[in-house]
Design a protein around this motif. Structure first.
Motif, short mmCIF file in Angstrom:
data_model
loop_
_atom_site.label_atom_id
_atom_site.label_comp_id
_atom_site.label_asym_id
_atom_site.label_seq_id
_atom_site.Cartn_x
_atom_site.Cartn_y
_atom_site.Cartn_z
N THR A 191 -1.16 12.57 0.67
CA THR A 191 -2.51 12.43 0.32
C THR A 191 -2.85 13.83 0.47
N VAL A 192 -2.43 14.48 1.71
CA VAL A 192 -3.07 15.99 1.68
C VAL A 192 -1.92 16.80 0.93
N GLN A 193 -1.04 16.41 0.71
CA GLN A 193 0.32 16.55 0.11
C GLN A 193 -0.17 17.27 -1.64
N TYR A 507 13.56 0.61 16.45
CA TYR A 507 13.08 2.85 16.23
C TYR A 507 11.40 2.53 15.83
N LEU A 508 10.90 3.54 16.39
CA LEU A 508 9.31 2.95 16.06
C LEU A 508 9.37 4.91 14.94
N PHE A 509 9.17 4.16 13.63
CA PHE A 509 9.29 5.14 12.35
C PHE A 509 8.22 5.89 12.22
N ILE A 510 7.79 7.66 12.58
CA ILE A 510 6.38 7.39 12.55
C ILE A 510 6.72 8.86 11.67
N THR A 511 6.03 8.19 10.28
CA THR A 511 6.62 9.66 8.66
C THR A 511 4.97 9.54 7.66
N HIS A 512 5.79 10.09 7.18
CA HIS A 512 4.63 10.61 5.72
C HIS A 512 5.74 10.28 4.16
N ASN A 513 7.23 10.07 4.47
CA ASN A 513 7.76 9.67 3.32
C ASN A 513 8.11 8.57 2.77
N PHE A 514 7.38 8.40 2.53
CA PHE A 514 7.36 6.73 1.39
C PHE A 514 8.72 6.07 1.15
N GLY A 515 9.46 7.07 0.68
CA GLY A 515 10.78 6.29 0.27
C GLY A 515 11.21 6.48 1.27
N VAL A 516 11.35 6.80 2.57
CA VAL A 516 12.12 6.43 4.34
C VAL A 516 11.50 4.71 4.24
N VAL A 517 10.22 4.66 4.08
CA VAL A 517 9.77 3.76 4.80
C VAL A 517 10.86 2.47 3.88
N GLU A 518 10.64 3.11 2.24
CA GLU A 518 11.14 1.80 1.66
C GLU A 518 12.09 1.53 2.23
N TYR A 519 13.27 2.43 2.03
CA TYR A 519 14.40 2.66 2.22
C TYR A 519 15.06 1.50 3.90
N MET A 520 14.14 2.02 4.90
CA MET A 520 14.39 0.86 5.93
C MET A 520 13.63 0.57 7.04
N ALA A 521 12.51 0.86 7.14
CA ALA A 521 12.20 0.13 7.74
C ALA A 521 11.79 -1.86 7.15
N ASP A 522 12.30 -2.57 8.75
CA ASP A 522 11.42 -4.15 8.35
C ASP A 522 9.51 -4.19 8.25
N ARG A 523 9.07 -3.08 9.01
CA ARG A 523 7.51 -3.76 8.83
C ARG A 523 7.35 -2.28 9.01
N MET A 524 5.59 -2.46 8.16
CA MET A 524 4.98 -0.99 8.44
C MET A 524 3.19 -1.47 8.97
N ALA A 525 2.91 0.23 9.88
CA ALA A 525 1.73 -0.47 10.01
C ALA A 525 1.22 1.36 10.04
N VAL A 526 0.32 0.71 9.02
CA VAL A 526 -0.80 1.95 8.24
C VAL A 526 -2.22 2.18 9.00
N MET A 527 -2.40 3.48 9.73
CA MET A 527 -3.05 4.33 10.56
C MET A 527 -4.40 4.84 9.60
N ALA A 556 -0.89 8.50 -3.53
CA ALA A 556 -0.46 9.45 -4.23
C ALA A 556 1.09 10.14 -3.53
N VAL A 557 1.46 9.56 -3.79
CA VAL A 557 3.29 9.52 -3.30
C VAL A 557 3.65 9.79 -4.47
N PRO A 558 4.35 11.19 -4.75
CA PRO A 558 4.81 11.84 -5.74
C PRO A 558 5.98 11.34 -6.24
N ARG A 559 6.98 10.71 -6.98
CA ARG A 559 7.65 9.48 -7.39
C ARG A 559 8.25 10.42 -8.84
N LEU A 560 9.60 10.39 -8.36
CA LEU A 560 10.47 10.43 -9.24
C LEU A 560 10.53 9.69 -11.08
#
Length: 560
Positions: A191-193, A507-527, A556-560
């Motif tokens: 969002t800030v990006q 892995y507890l994966f803290i990230t703002h890269n939603f591509g990484v979340v989509e590719y790698m995470a099993d579950r996600m939590a939004v803070m 807000a996620v930039p997409r290709l």
């Protein structure tokens, strides 16, 4: 575009770097031009010479590096031959610079207001209240709330993303004609990006600002750039208009980069066919969800009602206030599972991780409880924490701050293994260190070098190797790929998934890269504002978001 509109012209720029062993060609015959109102993107892998090029334009190369040939013209001024006294007026005045690592660029003992005012005083006639008003206005434009009040705060009182916004405000405070932005959105949530990119676009329209954008985020390139040059090994391989680069990439390396971008559709697949297969010759696969009985048996981390508040003293210690940062956070993490923790900058993600690691300072008050393999974490004594340290490691967002600059990389890796795996002999420690260097894509001779000899992305790979060297059960990753180009990011993600499959690592994966979340995470939590507002399976949250903050992040996620 007319040549009369060209602001910056670089011709045949070559840079050499002298090391103890040899002289290296960092940049070879680089040529480019940037016009007023235009964004020119320079993309390429970590260590390809992008940042070295930017430093050369401002004549800020380190002592070991030197320009051997070429010219750099800003309008009709040849910068490489300009006297240093005149060059000081160019830096910050006619050319603004946003560096990649704000934590290493902001002076920790000066308020951020005094640092922005330094630029205003040096390059504009504004003084007093007018100068302070300019500083506050730029803070507000880059999204810092209560700007007048926060001018008095110090860098440590801001999150990583907020520090990057402050750096952008400093670079633009004198309203330069050219902005060199070296990974300006690396530390920012989506969002800030989006706000920063929109800000830069609006400034370009108002001022005719030219921007040289150095980035590894191809989605950002597509969103904001007009032209793109692809660098590798110190040379430009291809220069194209942005639409053409993405619709019909000409160079094989361009096609490789585009293929390496993680998405939901690529789950379970390798991101780069050129990446060597892992030692066990198996392709990484996405973690599979087990049934409820198996999950109960494999529960590794349980967090229940975790809260963090900081005590602040005012008026010489006579009044104390408690400022809550994290509110009643609860989640579970199982063996072999990846939980992505996402949210806006300053929402409490990193504070939550530090609370679990016992890395908060004494002014922090903790509430709630957490258990690692059934053992309490929050109120554990020093001895118990030391035992659990091997089972829980962390990779921090900022590799510049997390690596000791005074010791060699080999000692950085060996230090953790000696402390947490004392049964290893000295030769075994050295062998393991070399193996981990290779696994994260760095040569074994990197062990003999110091952190300052590596690029930002290379330093992050070293930090990842250090954490993995003790083979923990739980790895907390705080933006571990934010400093990496997409090809190296692909290598690291594949490595993490290989290790997860081999060792059942969580892995507890803290990230703002939603591509990484989509590719790698099993579950996600939004803070949001210190609370978890939504959590669930990745596919469910991404496709059917329930909370307004989740929907705002996804929009807000930039997409290709």
């Amino acid at each position: 575009m007319s040549t009369n509109s060209v602001l910056l012209r670089v011709r045949d720029l070559s840079i050499e770097v002298e090391t103890d062993e040899r002289v290296m060609q960092a940049v070879n015959s680089l040529s480019l031009s940037v016009s007023r109102g235009q964004t020119f993107a320079l993309v390429g892998e970590s260590g390809s010479g992008k940042s070295m090029t930017a430093l050369a334009l401002l004549r800020l190369l380190p002592e070991a590096a030197a320009v051997t040939e070429g010219s750099v013209e800003l309008d009709d001024t040849e910068l490489l031959r300009l006297p240093e006294a005149s060059m000081r007026a160019v830096r910050g005045g006619r050319i603004g610079m946003v560096f990649q690592e704000p934590a290493s660029c902001l002076n920790p003992v000066l308020s951020i207001g005094s640092q922005i005012l330094e630029t205003v005083h040096a390059h504009t006639p504004l003084r007093g209240a007018a100068a302070r008003e300019r500083a506050a206005a730029w803070l507000e434009r880059v999204g810092i709330e209560e700007p007048e009040k926060r001018l008095n705060d110090y860098p440590f009182q801001f999150s990583g993303g907020q520090k990057q916004r402050i750096m952008i405000a400093m670079a633009l405070a004198a309203e330069p004609s050219l902005l060199i932005a070296d990974e300006p959105t690396t530390a920012l949530d989506v969002t800030v990006q989006a706000q920063i990119l929109e800000l830069l676009r609006s400034i370009q329209q108002e001022m005719g600002l030219a921007m040289l954008l150095i980035t590894h985020d191809l989605a950002v390139v597509r969103q904001v750039a007009d032209w793109v040059s692809l660098m590798r090994g110190g040379e430009i391989l291809d220069t194209s208009p942005v639409p053409e680069f993405f619709s019909a990439p000409r160079h094989p390396y361009a096609r490789q980069l585009l293929a390496a971008i993680p998405t939901f559709d690529k789950r379970g697949q390798r991101l780069s066919v050129q990446q060597a297969e892992p030692a066990n010759n198996a392709s990484p696969v996405v973690s599979k969800h087990t049934d409820a009985k198996e999950q109960a048996q494999s529960l590794l981390l349980r967090v229940e009602g975790l809260s963090v508040a900081y005590e602040q003293r005012r008026y010489a210690g006579l009044v104390r206030t408690s400022v809550p940062v994290v509110h009643h956070v609860s989640f579970e993490l199982h063996e072999g599972e990846t939980l992505a923790l996402v949210g806006g900058s300053g929402c409490g993600k990193t504070t939550t991780a530090k609370a679990l690691l016992g890395l908060l300072d004494k002014s922090a008050k903790l509430g709630g409880q957490a258990w690692l393999s059934g053992r309490p974490l929050v109120d554990a004594d020093k001895r118990a924490k030391r035992v659990m340290r091997r089972a829980m490691q962390v990779v921090f967002q900022d590799p510049y701050a997390s690596l000791n600059p005074r010791i060699r990389v080999g000692e950085i890796l060996a230090e953790g293994m000696r402390a947490l795996k004392p049964a290893l002999s000295h030769p075994e420690v050295q062998r393991h260190a070399a193996q981990w260097m290779e696994r994260v894509g760095l040569p074994a001779d990197a062990l003999q070098r110091y952190p300052h000899e590596f690029s930002g992305g290379q330093r992050q790979r070293i930090a990842i190797a250090r954490a993995l060297a003790v083979e923990p059960a739980l790895l907390i990753l705080d933006e571990p790929t934010s400093a990496l180009d997409v090809s190296v990011q692909a290598q690291i993600l594949e490595l993490l998934m290989d290790l997860q499959r081999q060792y059942r690592m969580a892995y507890l994966f803290i990230t703002h890269n939603f591509g990484v979340v989509e590719y790698m995470a099993d579950r996600m939590a939004v803070m949001h504002e210190g609370r978890i507002v939504e959590q669930g399976l990745v596919e469910s949250v991404l496709r059917h978001p329930e909370h307004s903050q989740t929907r705002a992040l996804l929009a807000a996620v930039p997409r290709l």
